[in-house]
Write an enzyme that holds these catalytic residues in place. Structure first.
Site, PDB file in Angstrom:
ATOM      1  N   GLU A 139      -4.305   3.525   6.370  1.00 18.89           N
ATOM      2  CA  GLU A 139      -4.202   3.221   4.702  1.00 18.89           C
ATOM      3  C   GLU A 139      -4.810   4.359   4.060  1.00 18.89           C
ATOM      4  OE1 GLU A 139      -4.703  -0.857   3.587  1.00 18.89           O
ATOM      5  OE2 GLU A 139      -5.952  -0.235   1.865  1.00 18.89           O
TER       6      GLU A 139
ATOM      7  N   ARG B 115       0.945  -1.158   0.178  1.00 22.51           N
ATOM      8  CA  ARG B 115       0.054   0.099  -0.012  1.00 22.51           C
ATOM      9  C   ARG B 115       0.799   1.265   0.046  1.00 22.51           C
ATOM     10  NH1 ARG B 115      -2.032  -3.611  -1.296  1.00 22.51           N
ATOM     11  NH2 ARG B 115      -3.422  -4.943  -0.312  1.00 22.51           N
TER      12      ARG B 115
ATOM     13  N   SER C 286     -10.150  -0.362   3.622  1.00 20.73           N
ATOM     14  CA  SER C 286      -9.470  -0.476   4.850  1.00 20.73           C
ATOM     15  C   SER C 286      -9.084   1.010   5.304  1.00 20.73           C
ATOM     16  CB  SER C 286      -8.425  -1.268   4.546  1.00 20.73           C
ATOM     17  OG  SER C 286      -8.539  -2.682   4.254  1.00 20.73           O
TER      18      SER C 286
HETATM   19  C1  LIG Z   1     -15.397  -1.578  -0.404  1.00 21.82           C
HETATM   20  C2  LIG Z   1     -14.009  -1.073  -0.738  1.00 21.82           C
HETATM   21  C3  LIG Z   1     -13.243  -2.176  -0.833  1.00 21.82           C
HETATM   22  C4  LIG Z   1     -11.681  -2.004  -0.789  1.00 21.82           C
HETATM   23  N1  LIG Z   1     -10.981  -3.006  -1.341  1.00 21.82           N
HETATM   24  C5  LIG Z   1      -9.805  -2.897  -1.302  1.00 21.82           C
HETATM   25  C6  LIG Z   1      -8.717  -4.066  -1.535  1.00 21.82           C
HETATM   26  O1  LIG Z   1      -9.131  -5.195  -1.505  1.00 21.82           O
HETATM   27  N2  LIG Z   1      -7.345  -3.892  -1.669  1.00 21.82           N
HETATM   28  C7  LIG Z   1      -7.055  -2.391  -1.836  1.00 21.82           C
HETATM   29  O2  LIG Z   1      -5.879  -2.148  -1.754  1.00 21.82           O
HETATM   30  N3  LIG Z   1      -7.842  -1.262  -1.500  1.00 21.82           N
HETATM   31  C8  LIG Z   1      -9.076  -1.508  -1.378  1.00 21.82           C
HETATM   32  N4  LIG Z   1     -10.103  -0.590  -1.376  1.00 21.82           N
HETATM   33  C9  LIG Z   1      -9.320   1.044  -1.385  1.00 21.82           C
HETATM   34  C10 LIG Z   1      -9.370   1.757  -2.601  1.00 21.82           C
HETATM   35  O3  LIG Z   1     -10.359   1.141  -3.480  1.00 21.82           O
HETATM   36  C11 LIG Z   1      -8.070   1.457  -3.443  1.00 21.82           C
HETATM   37  O4  LIG Z   1      -6.974   1.950  -2.551  1.00 21.82           O
HETATM   38  C12 LIG Z   1      -7.988   2.053  -4.601  1.00 21.82           C
HETATM   39  O5  LIG Z   1      -6.963   1.838  -5.434  1.00 21.82           O
HETATM   40  C13 LIG Z   1      -8.191   3.620  -4.499  1.00 21.82           C
HETATM   41  O6  LIG Z   1      -8.423   4.102  -5.930  1.00 21.82           O
HETATM   42  P1  LIG Z   1      -9.117   5.440  -6.407  1.00 21.82           P
HETATM   43  O7  LIG Z   1      -8.916   5.701  -7.579  1.00 21.82           O
HETATM   44  O8  LIG Z   1     -10.424   5.284  -5.708  1.00 21.82           O
HETATM   45  O9  LIG Z   1      -8.112   6.368  -5.597  1.00 21.82           O
HETATM   46  P2  LIG Z   1      -8.704   7.735  -4.341  1.00 21.82           P
HETATM   47  O10 LIG Z   1      -9.129   6.925  -3.299  1.00 21.82           O
HETATM   48  O11 LIG Z   1      -9.151   8.704  -5.178  1.00 21.82           O
HETATM   49  O12 LIG Z   1      -7.045   8.038  -4.128  1.00 21.82           O
HETATM   50  C14 LIG Z   1      -6.397   7.594  -3.422  1.00 21.82           C
HETATM   51  C15 LIG Z   1      -4.832   8.021  -3.571  1.00 21.82           C
HETATM   52  O13 LIG Z   1      -4.458   7.942  -4.767  1.00 21.82           O
HETATM   53  C16 LIG Z   1      -4.231   9.153  -5.228  1.00 21.82           C
HETATM   54  N5  LIG Z   1      -4.348   9.040  -6.741  1.00 21.82           N
HETATM   55  C17 LIG Z   1      -5.569   8.872  -7.265  1.00 21.82           C
HETATM   56  N6  LIG Z   1      -5.405   8.762  -8.548  1.00 21.82           N
HETATM   57  C18 LIG Z   1      -4.092   9.209  -8.809  1.00 21.82           C
HETATM   58  C19 LIG Z   1      -3.650   9.376 -10.048  1.00 21.82           C
HETATM   59  N7  LIG Z   1      -4.138   9.488 -11.441  1.00 21.82           N
HETATM   60  N8  LIG Z   1      -2.400   9.821  -9.824  1.00 21.82           N
HETATM   61  C20 LIG Z   1      -1.626  10.156  -8.782  1.00 21.82           C
HETATM   62  N9  LIG Z   1      -2.441   9.617  -7.685  1.00 21.82           N
HETATM   63  C21 LIG Z   1      -3.423   9.391  -7.710  1.00 21.82           C
HETATM   64  C22 LIG Z   1      -4.789  10.250  -4.339  1.00 21.82           C
HETATM   65  O14 LIG Z   1      -4.390  11.505  -4.376  1.00 21.82           O
HETATM   66  C23 LIG Z   1      -5.041   9.624  -2.966  1.00 21.82           C
HETATM   67  O15 LIG Z   1      -3.646   9.870  -2.501  1.00 21.82           O
HETATM   68  C24 LIG Z   1     -11.292  -0.828  -1.219  1.00 21.82           C
HETATM   69  C25 LIG Z   1     -12.452   0.369  -1.018  1.00 21.82           C
HETATM   70  C26 LIG Z   1     -13.748   0.310  -0.826  1.00 21.82           C
HETATM   71  C27 LIG Z   1     -14.583   1.569  -0.691  1.00 21.82           C
END
Ligand SMILES: Cc1cc2nc3c(=O)[nH]c(=O)nc-3n(C[C@H](O)[C@H](O)[C@H](O)COP(=O)(O)OP(=O)(O)OC[C@H]3O[C@@H](n4cnc5c(N)ncnc54)[C@H](O)[C@@H]3O)c2cc1C
Length: 290
Positions: free
Chosen positions: A278, A158, A207
């Site tokens: 996280e 992560r 998480s």
């Molecule tokens: C129900 C549920 C289940 C989940 N299960 C998991 C799991 O099993 N494993 C896991 O790892 N995560 C899980 N997550 C967390 C999340 O989905 C992941 O961390 C996911 O990768 C975040 O992606 P996002 O595009 O929504 O990023 P965001 O939440 O929008 O942003 C997260 C971070 O990434 C940065 N970011 C976003 N896009 C970019 C970009 N294009 N360039 C640079 N930085 C960027 C943001 O600035 C921030 O720091 C879960 C979340 C939920 C709600």
């Protein structure tokens, strides 16, 4: 460029204030233009994906917040690789790959984010993570664009080495030939496993804390402290899985921070373990010191 755009609708928890500046660049050129503007104006830059691992300050964010759009949010197959914009939802990538007879991305079906968010977080599930399938990523900042290998991205649990203001505009994935029906079956199995253990039908940000290593995960540690169902305002520690915070209606980010602070305090008191969050913070949010 828009001003004062409310971010709560761009996060899965559904909390948080407004972005001072907001833009949806749809190409690398457009992205470079807004980054150039921010640099010239001395404005900080934040990027959001699907806001699925994000807690936004209730008072808003004094920065330019980017949400990638257009070609920066789509996915295609090229020379056998999956090539996806940083803003492409994982579900779209999975669909494209499956239609082309490519597998290996099934683990991402349970992760409701984007490609760029996945790179930033080195997202993973079921023993696989982004770095296992990623070849390289096009990273853009105010200085220009460059392609970084997995090693250069410095991905670990992560974690990535990406710095503030660096935007993942595109990524390339190496997948393996796979029968679309078996990919479909695997995804159905993984999603069913999720439903059985996590609050998948509630508003959460995934998480809350990283697993600290050792016998017990973060969820188990919090549960052992008797905090399942513990409430602060409109936010509640999930009765189903203690490493999730649910928006039970009308929650604020301050409510979520209150629950996180209490969970950290109690786990530290009882087990001597310092939980590390996280979920990523946007705006001036912080947890009290232990
Ligand atoms: C129900 C549920 C289940 C989940 N299960 C998991 C799991 O099993 N494993 C896991 O790892 N995560 C899980 N997550 C967390 C999340 O989905 C992941 O961390 C996911 O990768 C975040 O992606 P996002 O595009 O929504 O990023 P965001 O939440 O929008 O942003 C997260 C971070 O990434 C940065 N970011 C976003 N896009 C970019 C970009 N294009 N360039 C640079 N930085 C960027 C943001 O600035 C921030 O720091 C879960 C979340 C939920 C709600």
């Amino acid at each position: 460029m828009d001003e004062w755009v409310t971010l709560s609708r761009y996060t899965t928890l559904g909390t948080g204030g407004a972005a001072r500046w907001f833009a949806r660049p749809a190409s690398v050129d457009a992205l470079q233009n807004v980054l150039g503007w921010a640099s010239a104006e001395g404005v900080g830059v934040e990027t959001i994906g699907l806001g699925s691992n994000l807690l936004v300050h209730d008072g808003g964010v004094d920065a330019l917040v980017l949400k990638l759009d257009g070609e920066l949010a789509s996915a295609r197959i090229e020379d056998g690789f999956l090539v996806a914009g940083g803003g492409a939802p994982n579900a779209v990538c999975l669909h494209r790959a499956r239609a082309a007879g490519l597998g290996g991305l099934g683990f991402a079906s349970a992760i409701p984010g984007t490609v760029g968010g996945g790179v930033r977080m080195n997202a993973g599930a079921y023993g696989r993570e982004w770095r296992d399938v990623l070849v390289d990523a096009l990273v853009v900042d105010a200085e220009g664009a460059r392609t970084l290998s997995v090693e250069e991205l410095d991905l670990s649990y992560r974690h990535s080495g990406l710095r503030p203001g660096e935007v993942v505009a595109q990524a390339r994935f190496r997948l393996e030939p796979s029968d679309p029906e078996s990919v479909k079956t695997l995804v159905a199995e993984l999603l069913a496993a999720r439903k059985a253990t996590q609050p998948t039908n509630k508003r959460t940000f995934g998480s809350v804390f990283k697993n600290p290593g050792g016998a017990m995960g973060a969820g188990r540690l919090i549960e052992e402290c008797g905090l399942k169902g513990y409430r602060s305002g409109g936010a509640v520690i999930s009765p189903r899985h203690a490493n999730f915070i649910e928006n039970a209606g009308g929650a604020t980010s301050a409510d979520a921070i209150g629950l996180m602070a209490e969970a950290r305090r109690r786990v530290h008191e009882r087990f001597g373990i310092e939980l590390e969050h996280e979920v990523r913070f946007l705006g001036p949010l912080e947890l009290p010191r232990l």
